[in-house]
Design an enzyme around this catalytic site. Structure first.
Site, PDB file in Angstrom:
ATOM      1  CG  ASP A  12      34.192  18.731  -6.447  1.00  0.00           C
ATOM      2  OD1 ASP A  12      34.439  18.565  -7.897  1.00  0.00           O
ATOM      3  OD2 ASP A  12      33.425  17.972  -5.597  1.00  0.00           O
ATOM      4  CD  GLU A  44      32.570  13.763  -9.448  1.00  0.00           C
ATOM      5  OE1 GLU A  44      32.136  12.578 -10.000  1.00  0.00           O
ATOM      6  OE2 GLU A  44      33.314  13.884  -8.412  1.00  0.00           O
TER       7      GLU A  44
END
Length: 386
Positions: free
Chosen positions: A75, A137
């Protein structure tokens, strides 16, 4: 350099997947899975509970324990309200730099590992190599915690993990934890001319923040004598305070977003216990004297463990030999490394690019950093072949 050309081509593809944390990463995970399967890896895609995101865990080499993990998160942070010079999801090469959202944080490292996968497959002998790519994350390490649960349930576990966050290829052996919370205040709305007839959630939230700042001021005195971090104490930050609808309306709702970066779990316990006591003995009784249904709710966004330096660390030894680095440092930012360490692995953080470029408009990764990363991975392949 064939590996560099291939890495840049893969990185261009990865950047084109707009894997902002609020959106799905499945298309990127499928793309990565195809590349690794084509290299001969055993690929497992582990869906998140929401169904729109997934972790990927893949293995080259024998099905035994003691392997080495190369890990990164899929991400990226949003680009909204940032003034980019070019399309952030279309990689641009300019003056030796590769521009695009996620180039350094941390799709550059992922691309390098994928480009090297066919070489790894041809070299590995007795020690397996794993690829671990996670979701979310940036908003709480949810994917890594999900992956940790998956790995903990297995008989065979890796023993070393290299987290490829941008460190300018320096070896990082420690960082603080990152605990993030949102505290929600529910009061009773009313007309601003009669404040005693309502429960002003914003005013209660301000008192909560005042206590939080008081605790923040006490934390430096609690720093361990030998703490290696800078600063060597647990820090607290109030990120946002939102609530209310108009000047003349008693606010019925408020929210405080805050975090702490603990150097020891006792500090986190100290802060949370003090805030809980404030709510139970002062704030809630005062609120409920006017409105019995008033409440304060603490939402835990994420409690991500820090990476604790250890005297013996095989990951540090391996990466030192691969990069020629003879020292290991600490950083202020947090990563998923502590989650892997909690599984019993030796862990370091080492990857291409500078954290100074992460999360900004015109994020970039210097090509020479990518070359250094590929050199490290090439040497890792040779090591796995002996």
């Amino acid at each position: 350099m064939e590996a560099l050309t291939r890495t840049k081509a893969i990185l261009r593809d990865l950047i084109a997947f707009p894997t902002v944390s609020s959106d799905s990463n499945l298309a990127m995970i499928d793309y990565i899975g195809d590349l690794l399967q084509n290299a001969g890896a055993r690929v497992e895609i582990i869906k998140a509970p929401c169904g729109t995101k997934a972790n990927l865990f893949a293995t080259l080499g024998p099905d035994v324990g003691g392997g080495i993990v190369l890990s990164g998160h899929s991400d990226v942070v949003p680009v909204a309200d940032q003034d980019w010079s070019s399309d952030p999801f279309d990689m641009v090469e300019k003056n030796g730099n590769l521009y695009g959202r996620g180039t350094c944080d941390m799709k550059g490292f992922i691309a390098a590992t994928l480009a090297m996968a066919p070489q790894f497959a041809a070299q590995i002998q007795t020690r397996p190599l794993h690829f671990a790519f996670t979701y979310d994350e940036e908003i709480g390490c949810f994917g890594a915690r999900h992956l940790a649960d998956t790995l903990a349930a297995r008989d065979l576990s890796p023993s070393v993990a290299i987290i490829g966050e941008p460190t300018m290829m320096r070896i990082i052996e420690g960082h603080k934890g990152c605990y993030e919370y949102s505290t929600h205040f529910h009061g009773l709305e009313g007309h601003g001319s009669a404040p005693d007839l309502g429960v002003n959630a914003v005013e209660i939230a301000v008192q909560y923040v005042a206590r939080l700042l008081d605790l923040k001021a006490q934390l430096p005195a609690k720093a361990p004598e030998t703490c290696p971090f800078d600063p060597p104490w647990t820090t607290v930050n109030v990120g946002a305070l939102n609530g209310g609808v108009a000047h003349n309306v008693i606010a019925s709702r408020a929210q405080v977003d805050w975090e702490m970066r603990p150097v020891q779990t006792s500090d986190a316990d100290f802060v949370k216990s003090a805030l809980r006591d404030l709510c139970d003995t002062e704030l809630l009784p005062k609120m409920r004297a006017v409105f019995p249904d008033a409440r304060i709710e603490l939402e835990t966004i994420g409690e991500v463990a820090g990476l604790i330096p250890t005297e013996t660390n095989e990951a540090r030894q391996i990466v030192s030999e691969l990069t020629g680095g003879n020292s290991a440092d600490l950083v202020a930012f947090s990563t998923e490394a502590g989650i892997f360490q909690a599984l019993g692995m030796d862990v370091v953080v080492c990857g291409p690019g500078s954290i100074e470029q992460a999360h900004k408009a015109d994020e970039y990764l210097a090509e020479d950093q990518l070359i250094q990363c590929l050199t490290m991975l090439s040497r890792l392949g040779a090591r796995l072949g002996t």
